[in-house]
Each structure stands twice: as C-alpha cells, then as structure tokens.
Design a protein around this motif. Sequence first.
Motif, PDB file in Angstrom:
ATOM      1  N   LEU A   1       0.866  -1.172   0.000  1.00 32.17           N
ATOM      2  CA  LEU A   1       0.000   0.000   0.000  1.00 32.17           C
ATOM      3  C   LEU A   1       0.910   1.232   0.000  1.00 32.17           C
ATOM      4  CD1 LEU A   1      -2.526  -1.333   2.671  1.00 32.17           C
ATOM      5  CD2 LEU A   1      -2.831  -1.311   0.189  1.00 32.17           C
TER       6      LEU A   1
ATOM      7  N   PHE B   1      -0.178   4.531   5.177  1.00 36.99           N
ATOM      8  CA  PHE B   1      -0.279   3.119   5.545  1.00 36.99           C
ATOM      9  C   PHE B   1       0.883   2.629   6.405  1.00 36.99           C
ATOM     10  CE2 PHE B   1      -2.858   3.547   1.688  1.00 36.99           C
ATOM     11  CZ  PHE B   1      -4.073   3.134   2.210  1.00 36.99           C
TER      12      PHE B   1
ATOM     13  N   THR C   1      -4.516  -1.002  -3.505  1.00 33.75           N
ATOM     14  CA  THR C   1      -5.462  -2.112  -3.349  1.00 33.75           C
ATOM     15  C   THR C   1      -5.880  -2.287  -1.888  1.00 33.75           C
ATOM     16  OG1 THR C   1      -3.606  -3.656  -3.308  1.00 33.75           O
ATOM     17  CG2 THR C   1      -4.732  -3.333  -5.429  1.00 33.75           C
ATOM     18  N   THR C   2      -6.541  -1.259  -1.369  1.00 35.18           N
ATOM     19  CA  THR C   2      -7.082  -1.322  -0.014  1.00 35.18           C
ATOM     20  C   THR C   2      -8.226  -2.329   0.057  1.00 35.18           C
ATOM     21  OG1 THR C   2      -8.692   0.412  -0.481  1.00 35.18           O
ATOM     22  CG2 THR C   2      -6.537   1.118   0.406  1.00 35.18           C
ATOM     23  N   THR C   3      -8.619  -2.637   1.257  1.00 39.15           N
ATOM     24  CA  THR C   3      -9.779  -3.504   1.461  1.00 39.15           C
ATOM     25  C   THR C   3     -11.001  -2.933   0.756  1.00 39.15           C
ATOM     26  OG1 THR C   3      -8.910  -4.249   3.581  1.00 39.15           O
ATOM     27  CG2 THR C   3     -11.270  -4.539   3.218  1.00 39.15           C
ATOM     28  N   GLU C   4     -11.212  -1.639   0.904  1.00 40.06           N
ATOM     29  CA  GLU C   4     -12.376  -1.004   0.292  1.00 40.06           C
ATOM     30  C   GLU C   4     -12.327  -1.098  -1.226  1.00 40.06           C
ATOM     31  OE1 GLU C   4     -11.287   1.364   4.064  1.00 40.06           O
ATOM     32  OE2 GLU C   4     -10.239   0.264   2.502  1.00 40.06           O
TER      33      GLU C   4
ATOM     34  N   GLU D   1     -10.745  -8.290   7.204  1.00 35.48           N
ATOM     35  CA  GLU D   1      -9.287  -8.250   7.279  1.00 35.48           C
ATOM     36  C   GLU D   1      -8.780  -9.076   8.449  1.00 35.48           C
ATOM     37  OE1 GLU D   1      -7.145  -4.579   7.044  1.00 35.48           O
ATOM     38  OE2 GLU D   1      -8.877  -3.575   6.179  1.00 35.48           O
TER      39      GLU D   1
END
Length: 131
Positions: free
Chosen positions: A16, A21, A82-85, A119
């Motif tokens: 990230l 981050f 490429t975050t979780t969201e 996560e």
Amino acid sequence: MFAVEVRDHIMIAHSLPSPVFGPAQGLHGATFVVDAAFYTEDLDENGLVVDIGLATEALNAALEPLKYGNLDDKPEFEGRITTTEFLCHHIWAQLRDRAKSEGLGDGGRVKRIRVQLHESHVARGWYESDI
C-alpha cells in the motif's frame, strides 16, 4: 428485502504505497474472508433468493484471479492502491457483471449486492450498491 450470503476467502500479497499506511507500505500478505450477499425484493416460486450453488460459483470465479497472487503485479490494478475497500468494489463489479450476464438462478431479480472483506477478527470493510 430478502438476501442470501455466501462466503469464501483469498490469500494475497500487496503493498500500500502511501505514507498513510505506515509499515503496510511494504509488500505483505493478507488473508481475507469474503462474504457476498445478494438481495431481492421477493422470493421465486421455489422460495429462493438465488441459487446458492450458482452464487458460490460466482464468488469463486470473482476471487480466483486474485488467490495467492501479488496484486502489485496485476495489470488491472496498476497505479491503484489495493485497499480492502478498493478490493470490495472490484469483487462487487465482478459479481454484478456475472449476475447481469449469466445470472444466479434468480431470473434477474437480484437488485443489490454487498461484498464484505474481513481483514481480521476486528476489522472489515464492504461495498454495497444496487446493480
């Protein structure tokens, strides 16, 4: 609304690359439990929202290109964090396209999809929208 939810998981690697981050800027692994919920306003003549088998296959197909991969190497994610969201929306779009093209045994009744990525046991994110 009625809903059916199916579950799978993915193991990925990614970085990230933004100071926000902290240590996650570097390459690291993540294991996500992935839930996909399909919503309809009514049940079909068999009392179903969707065919659970087809919903499970659709989720697996959406996740297969990601499993055990380094997301930093995927051309479709180039320049993206490429975050979780972000991943929730990506998977949601795959499921939306599948629902619209091949269907989920729902006769086109699915109106909304929610994709949730866990996560860990203390954090999760999701994307939910009408299709």
